[in-house]
Design an enzyme around this catalytic site. Structure first.
Site, short mmCIF file in Angstrom:
data_model
loop_
_atom_site.label_atom_id
_atom_site.label_comp_id
_atom_site.label_asym_id
_atom_site.label_seq_id
_atom_site.Cartn_x
_atom_site.Cartn_y
_atom_site.Cartn_z
N LYS A 25 13.57 -2.75 33.98
CA LYS A 25 14.72 -3.90 34.76
C LYS A 25 13.87 -4.75 35.83
CE LYS A 25 18.54 -0.86 33.92
NZ LYS A 25 19.86 -0.33 34.54
N TYR A 37 25.05 -5.49 27.45
CA TYR A 37 25.94 -4.53 28.10
C TYR A 37 27.37 -4.78 27.94
CZ TYR A 37 22.09 -2.56 31.01
OH TYR A 37 21.17 -1.94 31.46
N ASN A 74 18.11 0.21 39.12
CA ASN A 74 17.66 1.21 39.18
C ASN A 74 16.68 1.40 38.00
OD1 ASN A 74 19.28 0.92 36.89
ND2 ASN A 74 20.56 2.61 36.96
N HIS A 99 16.26 1.32 32.01
CA HIS A 99 17.48 1.48 30.91
C HIS A 99 16.82 2.28 29.76
CE1 HIS A 99 20.69 1.22 27.98
NE2 HIS A 99 19.52 0.97 27.06
N GLU A 149 20.35 -0.65 19.86
CA GLU A 149 19.62 -1.65 20.68
C GLU A 149 18.43 -1.92 20.42
OE1 GLU A 149 22.11 0.74 24.30
OE2 GLU A 149 19.93 0.90 24.32
P1 RTP Z 1 21.34 2.29 31.44
O1 RTP Z 1 22.56 2.25 30.65
O2 RTP Z 1 20.88 1.16 32.31
O3 RTP Z 1 20.36 3.13 30.75
O4 RTP Z 1 21.87 3.36 32.75
P2 RTP Z 1 22.65 4.61 32.72
O5 RTP Z 1 23.00 5.11 31.14
O6 RTP Z 1 22.31 5.68 33.52
O7 RTP Z 1 24.07 3.97 33.50
P3 RTP Z 1 25.37 3.66 32.88
O8 RTP Z 1 26.37 4.29 33.14
O9 RTP Z 1 25.09 3.07 31.38
O10 RTP Z 1 25.30 2.04 33.47
C1 RTP Z 1 24.69 1.04 33.08
C2 RTP Z 1 23.91 0.23 34.26
O11 RTP Z 1 24.94 -0.42 35.23
C3 RTP Z 1 24.50 -0.36 36.49
N1 RTP Z 1 25.41 0.34 37.45
N2 RTP Z 1 25.85 0.00 38.71
N3 RTP Z 1 27.17 -0.38 40.94
C4 RTP Z 1 27.48 0.73 40.13
O12 RTP Z 1 28.22 1.47 40.52
C5 RTP Z 1 26.90 0.88 39.05
N4 RTP Z 1 26.93 1.70 38.08
C6 RTP Z 1 26.07 1.72 37.01
C7 RTP Z 1 23.03 0.45 36.59
O13 RTP Z 1 21.78 -0.37 36.56
C8 RTP Z 1 23.34 1.31 35.39
O14 RTP Z 1 21.81 1.78 34.93
MG MG Z 2 23.62 3.53 29.72
#
Ligand code: RTP
Ligand code: MG
Length: 140
Positions: A11, A51, A114, A117, A128
């Protein structure tokens, strides 16, 4: 165990800090092979589409703006159990909850910024990968 492929994105917070090599070393050390990789700058529309699954979440606007803010490195990782292994190497979404030695523990700035992804299931990995790469670009 099955050989899988998963879609990974380094990212903007990480590309900006020149962390691509350090992050790729973590993948390779875990036995994941980078079988495709390119650096691109997503438009807000492209980031929004990628997204789309999160479009009703409160952080969606911020997430799309962040992902389109600076270049990202999109890549396909291949290996045994690659989807779960990649998520293990990434660590928890919120770096405060990530295990020691994971990418997010070492490099992430916040729950939003973070660093990486990774696809979360075989079906999403397939979709994807197809979003970013043609079959010709995947060199196993
Ligand atoms: P990713 O999809 O990016 O691999 O991450 P992940 O599965 O661990 O998390 P996900 O729940 O799918 O959320 C996608 C991305 O959204 C951002 N996020 N921001 N501000 C917040 O509370 C929040 N929560 C999620 C993060 O960049 C997350 O990786
Ligand atoms: Mg995710």
């Amino acid at each position: 165990m099955a050989i899988e492929r998963t879609l990974s994105i380094i990212k903007p917070d990480a590309t900006r800090r020149n962390l691509t090599g350090k992050i790729n070393a973590k993948f390779e050390d875990a036995g994941l092979r980078i079988v495709a990789q390119k650096r691109i700058h997503l438009s807000p529309a492209q980031a929004g589409k990628f997204y789309e699954v999160h479009k009703d979440r409160p952080f969606y606007g911020e997430l799309v703006e962040f992902m389109a803010s600076e270049p990202v490195v999109v890549q396909v990782l291949e290996g045994e159990n690659a989807i779960a292994k990649n998520r293990e190497v990434m660590g928890a979404t919120n770096p405060a909850n990530a295990d020691a030695g994971t990418i997010r523990k070492e490099f992430a700035l916040s729950v939003g910024e973070n660093s990486v992804h990774g696809s979360d299931a075989p079906e999403t990995a397939k979709e994807e990968i197809a979003f970013f790469f043609s079959g010709l670009e995947l060199v196993g």
